[in-house]
Design an enzyme around this catalytic site. Structure first.
Site, short mmCIF file in Angstrom:
data_model
loop_
_atom_site.label_atom_id
_atom_site.label_comp_id
_atom_site.label_asym_id
_atom_site.label_seq_id
_atom_site.Cartn_x
_atom_site.Cartn_y
_atom_site.Cartn_z
N CYS A 82 -7.45 -7.58 6.49
CA CYS A 82 -7.76 -8.61 5.48
C CYS A 82 -8.45 -9.78 6.16
O CYS A 82 -8.15 -10.94 5.90
CB CYS A 82 -6.53 -9.01 4.68
SG CYS A 82 -5.14 -9.51 5.68
N LYS A 93 0.84 -1.21 0.00
CA LYS A 93 0.00 0.00 0.00
C LYS A 93 0.87 1.25 0.00
O LYS A 93 0.50 2.26 -0.59
CB LYS A 93 -0.98 -0.02 1.18
CG LYS A 93 -1.96 -1.19 1.08
CD LYS A 93 -3.01 -1.16 2.14
CE LYS A 93 -3.79 -2.46 2.14
NZ LYS A 93 -2.99 -3.63 2.59
N ARG A 142 10.19 -7.02 8.92
CA ARG A 142 9.25 -6.62 7.85
C ARG A 142 9.60 -5.23 7.31
O ARG A 142 9.37 -4.94 6.14
CB ARG A 142 7.81 -6.68 8.37
CG ARG A 142 7.34 -8.14 8.52
CD ARG A 142 5.98 -8.24 9.16
NE ARG A 142 4.90 -7.70 8.37
CZ ARG A 142 4.09 -8.39 7.57
NH1 ARG A 142 4.26 -9.68 7.44
NH2 ARG A 142 3.11 -7.80 6.91
N1 SAM Z 1 0.17 -2.25 4.85
C1 SAM Z 1 1.01 -3.39 4.57
C2 SAM Z 1 1.02 -3.63 3.07
O1 SAM Z 1 0.10 -3.22 2.38
O2 SAM Z 1 1.98 -4.24 2.60
C3 SAM Z 1 0.56 -4.63 5.31
C4 SAM Z 1 0.46 -4.42 6.81
S1 SAM Z 1 0.13 -5.89 7.70
C5 SAM Z 1 -1.54 -6.17 7.41
C6 SAM Z 1 0.16 -5.32 9.34
C7 SAM Z 1 1.51 -4.83 9.81
O3 SAM Z 1 1.35 -4.29 11.11
C8 SAM Z 1 2.60 -5.89 9.94
O4 SAM Z 1 3.65 -5.61 9.07
C9 SAM Z 1 3.06 -5.79 11.39
O5 SAM Z 1 4.46 -5.89 11.54
C10 SAM Z 1 2.59 -4.40 11.75
N2 SAM Z 1 2.36 -4.18 13.19
C11 SAM Z 1 1.95 -5.05 14.13
N3 SAM Z 1 1.87 -4.45 15.32
C12 SAM Z 1 2.24 -3.16 15.13
C13 SAM Z 1 2.39 -2.04 15.99
N4 SAM Z 1 2.13 -2.14 17.30
N5 SAM Z 1 2.81 -0.87 15.44
C14 SAM Z 1 3.09 -0.78 14.13
N6 SAM Z 1 2.98 -1.81 13.28
C15 SAM Z 1 2.56 -2.98 13.77
#
Ligand code: SAM
Length: 356
Positions: free
Chosen positions: A283, A162, A184
Site C-alpha cells: 500500500c 484479504k 497481529r
Molecule cells: N494482508 C493483510 C490484510 O489484508 O489484512 C495486511 C498485511 S500487512 C500489509 C503486512 C504484514 O506483514 C503485517 O501484518 C506484518 O506483521 C507482516 N510481516 C512483517 N514481516 C513479516 C515476515 N518476515 N513474515 C511474515 N509476515 C511478516
C-alpha cells in the site's frame, strides 16, 4: 554534557512531517504533475468499501446499501465486461470476464460521495454482516483469481482483510494464513471468529512463521500465493504519529524494507507450484518497494533458482475498475491505484506473476 542536554530537549520533528517531506521529494519525481492531487488525497479522509460477508445471514444488507446509493463495484465491473463481450470491444473481453470472481461483493459509494458506512452488525449467530476495508485492497485478491479447490497461501495475512476476501470466494481448497507478528495474528483470529463459521475456519491454518523461512516449512505446494508485504503504508505514515515507520528510531527498519519485501517475495515464489500464480502487493506508491522489488526477484529467481517467471498483464483491471478507482497509467509491471479526492482509495500496488 551540554550537547546531550540539547539533544533531549530539542523539539522532535513529527514523523508525519518526515514522511511527507520524503514523499514530496521522491513521489514528485515519480508521479510528476499527478503528485499534488495524490498528496491531497493522502491527507484527506480515505474511503472505505463494505466487503459483504457471504457467511452471515444478511440478505437485506445489499438492499439497505443500495438505498444509500452504494453499489457493488465488482458486480458492476463484471456486468460491464459482459456487455463489452457482446459489443464492439469483444477482442478485449476474455481476460475481462475470467478475471473477476463474482462471489466477492464489495459496496462503495459513488465517486465524489464521501458518505460513511454504519459499523458492521451481527446476525442471529453473531457473524458480522460486512467488513470495512480499503476497497482497493480487494484488487490483489481479484487478480489472484482463485479457482475451485486451489491451495492458497497468504504469506503476510494479518489483520486478515484479504484472507477474509479469499474465503468469500468459497473456492479455496485449503488456505494457509501466516503472519510473523503474534499480536497481529491475534487480530486475524478475531476477524476469522467474527466473520467465518467454524466449518470454514477449519479449512484455514493460521501460523506465525517468519515468511522468509516459508520454504523450510513447505516448498512449492501452492496454486495461488498472496504476498502482501509490510511497506511504508503511505497513507498511515502521512496522517498518524502512532506506529509511524518514519519515526527517527525506525530509520534503519524503513531503509531495510525493500530487502525484507524482496525476501518475502522470493519465499512466495518458492512456495508456488510450477505453473501456479502469485500476487505481490503493497500500500505504498514507492517504486523502490513496488516495481524494483519485483524486477529484482525475477532476476534472482532465474539466476539463483533457475525459475522463470512470467509477469501477467493486468491492464484490463484499469479498464474494468476505472469508475471506482484512479489508476496510474505508467507502471512498467503491475498496476497502481492512486488516491484521488473523488475516489480516495489506495495507494495499492499489485503485480501478478506466474511461475513457469
Ligand atoms: N494482508 C493483510 C490484510 O489484508 O489484512 C495486511 C498485511 S500487512 C500489509 C503486512 C504484514 O506483514 C503485517 O501484518 C506484518 O506483521 C507482516 N510481516 C512483517 N514481516 C513479516 C515476515 N518476515 N513474515 C511474515 N509476515 C511478516
Amino acid at each position: 554534557r551540554h550537547k546531550e542536554k540539547w539533544a533531549t530537549t530539542a523539539p522532535r520533528i513529527p514523523s508525519t512531517r518526515l514522511a511527507l517531506h520524503h514523499f514530496d521529494t521522491s513521489y514528485s519525481l515519480h508521479l510528476g504533475a499527478l503528485w499534488p492531487s495524490v498528496r491531497a488525497g493522502l491527507l484527506c479522509e480515505q474511503k472505505y468499501g463494505a466487503l459483504l460477508n457471504n457467511f452471515a445471514a444478511a440478505d437485506l444488507v445489499p438492499q439497505e446499501l443500495e438505498l444509500l446509493s452504494a453499489t457493488d463495484f465488482i458486480s458492476e465491473a463484471s456486468q460491464k465486461a459482459q456487455q463489452w463481450q457482446r459489443g464492439a470491444a469483444a477482442e478485449m473481453s476474455p481476460p475481462l470476464c475470467t478475471s473477476i470472481s463474482s462471489k466477492i461483493k464489495c459496496y462503495t459509494f459513488p465517486r465524489g460521495d464521501i458518505s460513511r458506512f454504519r459499523p458492521a452488525r451481527p446476525d442471529s449467530l453473531g457473524l458480522l454482516d460486512y467488513y470495512l476495508m480499503d476497497a482497493a485492497s480487494l484488487l490483489p485478491v481479484l487478480a489472484l483469481n482463485v479457482q475451485p479447490g486451489d491451495f492458497v497461501l497468504d504469506l503476510c495475512a494479518a489483520p486478515g482483510g484479504k484472507t477474509l476476501a479469499l474465503l468469500q470466494t468459497g473456492l479455496c481448497g485449503h488456505l494457509a494464513a501466516n503472519d510473523v507478528s503474534i499480536s497481529r495474528t491475534k487480530r486475524l483470529y478475531e476477524v476469522l471468529h467474527s466473520y467465518v463459521p467454524k466449518e470454514v475456519r477449519d479449512t484455514v491454518s493460521v501460523t506465525s512463521y517468519d515468511g522468509r523461512d516459508w520454504d523450510r516449512v513447505k516448498g512449492d505446494t501452492f496454486d495461488k500465493v498472496l504476498v502482501d508485504v509490510p511497506c511504508t503504508t503511505d497513507r498511515h505514515s502521512a496522517m498518524e504519529e502512532h506506529n509511524n515507520i518514519f519515526h527517527k528510531r525506525r530509520t534503519k527498519e524503513r531503509q531495510m524494507l525493500p530487502m525484507l519485501q524482496l525476501e518475502l517475495l522470493m519465499a512466495g515464489i518458492l512456495a508456488t507450484k510450477p505453473g501456479a500464480e502469485l500476487v505481490y502487493s503493497t500500500c505504498s506508491l514507492s517504486p523502490l518497494q513496488n516495481e524494483c522489488v519485483v524486477e529484482r526477484a525475477l532476476d534472482i529467481a532465474e539466476a539463483q533458482f533457475n525459475i522463470r517467471i512470467h509477469v501477467e498483464d493486468l491492464s484490463h483491471f484499469r479498464t474494468l475498475f476505472q469508475d471506482t478507482f484512479s489508476f496510474f497509467s505508467d507502471c512498467r509491471l503491475g498496476e497502481l491505484v492512486l488516491p484521488h479526492l473523488t475516489a480516495n482509495f489506495g495507494p495499492m500496488y499489485f503485480c501478478k506473476l506466474r511461475r513457469m
